[in-house]
Each structure stands twice: as C-alpha cells, then as structure tokens.
Design a protein around this motif. Sequence first.
Motif, PDB file in Angstrom:
ATOM      1  N   LEU A 280       2.864 -11.100  15.413  1.00  0.00           N
ATOM      2  CA  LEU A 280       3.813 -10.531  14.466  1.00  0.00           C
ATOM      3  C   LEU A 280       5.252 -10.719  14.939  1.00  0.00           C
ATOM      4  O   LEU A 280       6.148 -11.037  14.147  1.00  0.00           O
ATOM      5  N   SER A 299       9.610  -5.570   5.682  1.00  0.00           N
ATOM      6  CA  SER A 299       8.312  -5.596   6.364  1.00  0.00           C
ATOM      7  C   SER A 299       7.241  -6.236   5.492  1.00  0.00           C
ATOM      8  O   SER A 299       6.330  -6.893   5.998  1.00  0.00           O
ATOM      9  N   ILE A 303       4.659  -9.190   6.698  1.00  0.00           N
ATOM     10  CA  ILE A 303       3.204  -9.007   6.618  1.00  0.00           C
ATOM     11  C   ILE A 303       2.592 -10.060   5.711  1.00  0.00           C
ATOM     12  O   ILE A 303       1.517 -10.600   5.998  1.00  0.00           O
ATOM     13  N   ASP A 316      -3.843  -6.465   5.124  1.00  0.00           N
ATOM     14  CA  ASP A 316      -2.433  -6.142   5.330  1.00  0.00           C
ATOM     15  C   ASP A 316      -2.229  -4.773   5.960  1.00  0.00           C
ATOM     16  O   ASP A 316      -1.250  -4.552   6.676  1.00  0.00           O
ATOM     17  N   PHE A 319      -1.948  -4.945   9.810  1.00  0.00           N
ATOM     18  CA  PHE A 319      -0.680  -5.502  10.264  1.00  0.00           C
ATOM     19  C   PHE A 319       0.443  -4.473  10.107  1.00  0.00           C
ATOM     20  O   PHE A 319       1.321  -4.353  10.972  1.00  0.00           O
ATOM     21  N   GLU A 320       0.426  -3.739   9.013  1.00  0.00           N
ATOM     22  CA  GLU A 320       1.465  -2.733   8.795  1.00  0.00           C
ATOM     23  C   GLU A 320       1.357  -1.614   9.820  1.00  0.00           C
ATOM     24  O   GLU A 320       2.370  -1.106  10.313  1.00  0.00           O
ATOM     25  N   LEU A 323       2.944  -2.881  12.985  1.00  0.00           N
ATOM     26  CA  LEU A 323       4.402  -2.870  12.896  1.00  0.00           C
ATOM     27  C   LEU A 323       4.943  -1.487  13.223  1.00  0.00           C
ATOM     28  O   LEU A 323       5.930  -1.346  13.951  1.00  0.00           O
ATOM     29  N   MET A 341       4.794  -0.381   3.266  1.00  0.00           N
ATOM     30  CA  MET A 341       5.517  -1.558   3.750  1.00  0.00           C
ATOM     31  C   MET A 341       6.698  -1.939   2.859  1.00  0.00           C
ATOM     32  O   MET A 341       7.664  -2.525   3.336  1.00  0.00           O
TER      33      MET A 341
END
Length: 374
Positions: A280, A299, A303, A316, A319-320, A323, A341
Amino acid sequence: MELRDILAIKKAIDSLGEGELKPYLRFILVKIKLMKEQEGTLETTVTELIELYDELMGLQEKRAVWYPVPACTHVHIVVGDSFAGSMKQALKGLGWAETHKLITLRENYAIGPLDGLDSPEGRKARSNWFRDNITEAFEAYTEFEEEYNELLDKLEQIPEQAEVIIWTSCNACEQTGMRHAIHLMRNKRNSISVCDACAVCEELYNRPDAFINYRHSGEIPADKIREALIHLDGKGKLCAPDITRLEWEWQEIMEQAGMLRIWRDSKVLEVPVDYYDQYLLEMLDKLKPPTDDNGFLKSARLIGEAIGYCEQYIGDSYFEYRLRELIYDGILEIKGVPAAMRFYSIRRKRRAESGPPVCSLIDESTQNSENTSP
C-alpha cells in the motif's frame, strides 16, 4: 429507528446482485430530483418510495425460492453475494430454476479469525473482530448467528438424491469457503462435485489475442456462467479420500491464529496481518495526488488501485483497515474522518519520527509478473 431495522435494511441491500443495485438507486435519485424541483405531488412521490421500500424488504422472501426443496436435482453452493446473483441469472436463463437450487456462503474467508467458527464462541470472536476493524461491519452478533443457523438449515434441507456442486476459484476466500462447505456436509450422503468457475470460463473464452484472468467468481458475468453450467457434464466429482482430505484441510485452516490468508501453490496460507502494508505504501508513492491538495490522496483511489493490481482477492475492506492502522502507527497522515474510505485522504507522514519502516512481504508470485504488486 432501532438497530434491528437498520440491520434488516442492510441485509436487504447486501442480498442484491451487482446488476440490481443501479436500477434501484437510479429510481430513488429520480424521485428525489422530482421532489426538489416540485414536479408532481409530494404525496405521490412518497407513496412510490414507500412501495419501493416494501419491495426491497420483501426480496428476502422471494429469494426463498432458491432454498433446496425435496424435488430438486442439483444444489449449487457459491461463495459471495455477487457470484450468487450472477448464478441465479444464469440458472433462470437456462430454465433450471425449478430443479437447481442455490446456497450462498456470504463470508469473506480470506480475512478475520476462523478459529472455532463452528462454535458460538468462535463466531462471536469473528463477529467482534469485524466490528472492531472493518468499518462497514456493524452487524450485531445475533444477526451473525441467525445467518449461520440459516445456512445450516439450508444444508439440512438438501435432498439425498440431489447432486451438490460447490463452486470455487483460485483465491483464499473461495478455496476456504469450499472446504468449509464440505466440512458442513460431512454427514450428508450426496454426490459432491467441485467446479472452478474462473478456470472453466477462461478455458471456454480465452484466446491468445483476447483473454481475461479472473481473480474471483464474482467477476464473471451471468452469460459466461450459463455456458460453464452447460459444459459441466459431471466433472469434478469428489471421491471419499478427496472429501476427507479437504475436510482435514479445513480443520488445519481453522487452527491458524492469523487474520489474513492468501492462495499460493494450491494452498491456503496464513500470512502476517501487515502483509500488504508495504504494498500500500509503495502504491501510494507511485500515485500522484492532486496538486492543490497539499500531497493528500483520496484513500478510495489508493484502495482502488491496490485492488486493481493485486493478484490475490482480498477485498477493499481489508485494505482500508490496514490504511487506518498505518495512520494509527504514525506512518500516514489523514485529512478527513475515517468513517469510510470516501471520507478521508492520506499522505506519507512528513515528520522524521514517522516510525520504523514496514517490512516488505509482497507476494512472491508477483515478482515475475509485469506488475510490482502482490
């Protein structure tokens, strides 16, 4: 509005296929626009919106037609609502809806704890992890329990003569889900087949000059699934040793303590929770934020790019989640509110004390690809 009403609305929306969402949203936006422009009577518009609400909330009952019935000849078990929606369209298109029924495993098996999933305690631990780490996962434990018990009830309804086809593809989510389904059917006497939806469609449609490599079955359109159904011909039938092996592999996966799994070398592998953090960060460094936003990047864009180049199917939401962890660790800076996001932007922290570098654990399989992503 009470929590149970919010959960019921969320369940109704989540049960919609990808192709069903846009028409409903379009209808709602048109009606709101008419209300703003004062075209037509307010009473008529409100009545139409209420009718739409009643229709959407009643879809769960309509979906009950897909439950196994005594006369059905086939039961298809799929992972994910998106693939389920396409499968329903394909079965309807073939005229098989009366004899072919559908059971959906709605879990993202690639993420979150799986230890003890078949026990109330294990399900509660999984529900708590999603509640604490995944922003859209606000479901109560009671709903999680209801869905799991509903799944068991559907499996119990499968008649003995029905052939069971479990669909999967080369990703940790569907491969783990397939093994869980086999485990849950361990006391059933039905014939069980396993079909790789992506592999079948790639074989049917890919050419040297035009090809698509699918990462998960939810990416396959209904017309291609229809052709895959026609070409099944009893392929992929499991023998007793196969079933025993896959059930044992499910037990091994459940014993893992990790929160993230990938598919590599034909195995579901546990990897560290921060496995994609460096990926990322590298993706963030490559993307160019708007010049007028002081180096901050939405963001959602990061993503989206991460999903697009990742060879694994993770989703997703994970990944969020990572972050936000990078923000909490002081590696990234945030502008906005991390409620979802689309509500915030991020950039590399510009102070020297931004924290230790994140160890690179990018998927080895990507090092030989054209992309530098996992």
